[in-house]
Design a protein around this motif. Structure first.
Motif, PDB file in Angstrom:
ATOM      1  N   ASP A 188      -2.787  87.668  52.065  1.00  0.00           N
ATOM      2  CA  ASP A 188      -2.515  86.316  51.568  1.00  0.00           C
ATOM      3  C   ASP A 188      -2.504  85.271  52.670  1.00  0.00           C
ATOM      4  OD1 ASP A 188      -2.319  87.045  48.902  1.00  0.00           O
ATOM      5  OD2 ASP A 188      -0.178  87.499  49.043  1.00  0.00           O
ATOM      6  N   GLY A 240      -5.152  72.527  48.400  1.00  0.00           N
ATOM      7  CA  GLY A 240      -5.730  73.395  47.384  1.00  0.00           C
ATOM      8  C   GLY A 240      -6.799  74.342  47.889  1.00  0.00           C
ATOM      9  N   ASP A 266      -5.616  78.004  48.396  1.00  0.00           N
ATOM     10  CA  ASP A 266      -5.530  78.701  47.111  1.00  0.00           C
ATOM     11  C   ASP A 266      -6.919  79.070  46.602  1.00  0.00           C
ATOM     12  OD1 ASP A 266      -2.770  78.595  47.035  1.00  0.00           O
ATOM     13  OD2 ASP A 266      -2.705  76.737  45.874  1.00  0.00           O
ATOM     14  N   ARG A 326      -7.944  82.225  48.323  1.00  0.00           N
ATOM     15  CA  ARG A 326      -7.292  83.412  47.742  1.00  0.00           C
ATOM     16  C   ARG A 326      -7.908  83.765  46.388  1.00  0.00           C
ATOM     17  NH1 ARG A 326      -2.707  80.243  49.581  1.00  0.00           N
ATOM     18  NH2 ARG A 326      -1.971  81.074  51.585  1.00  0.00           N
TER      19      ARG A 326
END
Length: 273
Positions: free
Chosen positions: A174, A204, A207, A210
């Motif tokens: 992560d 953003g 994210d 990920r």
């Protein structure tokens, strides 16, 4: 624990630093896929697949069949080598990936009259070191490129105007790392990576990285993003287990991930469809 490195270059800075962190308490073993013919005896507790050659992928599949966790899996690594599969998977997952058309051997496509609107980007379909990635601005440039790469299977993308800088985003589990690098499509070609501006990674985007890893079932990977205007991200490439050189904290993150996967006894990510 025993941690295996599937690589012909165990001295790679990321791997060497990771091995140094693990070595006091764990056994780190390197497997050269050019010469290894399987693994006699019990496999290691986890393997880090830092190679994309056919021999490395075959070795990784063999170890997975024997129940060993491999990071990244052979299947996930393979998905990142075929740019047609990469684009299809990314777009199916709803990721902002550059629309990609597969046109086959470059010279045959040009001879047949194929030429989308200029400028465009022509890339080798199969990603590898030294592959073709070029911006083409007119028909003469396309014919010249076809003369130099006649039989190369390629994909084409419309050129997206951008700042000329690639956002190089890397993930280990992560944890996301970032740098900026001049695009290889810029007039001067790519240059050394540098930290992103003081504002850091746009909101953003971590994210998004990920989400890309989840879509491709990757644990260690890179996502190349360009700003297509107004902070709008456009993904132009996904790489399995890139070098991640010079990123503070990356070796520690990789060592921790290896131990987590070894302890779990599984490759972790669910394979993408």
């Amino acid at each position: 624990m025993r941690i295996g490195l599937i690589t012909p270059e165990p001295g790679h800075p990321l791997l060497a630093a990771t091995a140094a962190l693990l070595a006091p308490d764990h056994l780190v073993e390197a497997l050269d896929p050019r010469t290894a013919r399987g693994v006699p005896g019990p496999p290691a507790d986890v393997y880090l697949l830092k190679s994309r050659t056919p021999q490395a992928l075959d070795l990784a599949r063999h170890l997975e069949e024997r129940g060993a966790p491999v990071v990244n899996t052979a299947a996930a690594t393979s998905r990142c080598q075929d740019r047609t599969v990469m684009a299809e998977l990314a777009l199916r997952a709803g990721l902002p990936f550059a629309p990609t058309r597969t046109v086959g051997p470059l010279c045959a496509w040009v001879d047949s009259g194929g030429s989308p609107p200029f400028p465009m980007v022509v890339k080798s379909r199969f990603s590898r070191r030294g592959d073709l990635v070029a911006r083409v601005d007119d028909a003469a440039g396309l014919r010249e490129l076809a003369a130099r790469w006649p039989g190369e299977p390629v994909v084409v993308q419309d050129f997206a105007p951008n700042s000329g800088w690639d956002h190089k985003l890397w993930a280990i589990g992560d944890q996301v790392f970032a740098a900026l690098r001049r695009s290889e499509l810029s007039p001067g070609g790519p240059g050394p990576a540098r930290p992103p501006a003081r504002a850091g990674v746009p909101a953003g985007w971590a994210d998004l990285v990920r989400a890309t890893g989840a879509a491709f079932a990757l644990d260690v990977y890179g996502v190349d993003i360009i700003d297509a205007g107004g902070g709008r991200p456009l993904i132009v490439d996904v790489n399995a287990f890139p070098g991640i050189r010079g990123q503070e904290g990356a070796p520690g993150a990789l060592a921790a991930l290896a131990l987590r996967r070894a302890g779990a006894g599984t490759s972790g990510s669910v394979a993408a469809p």
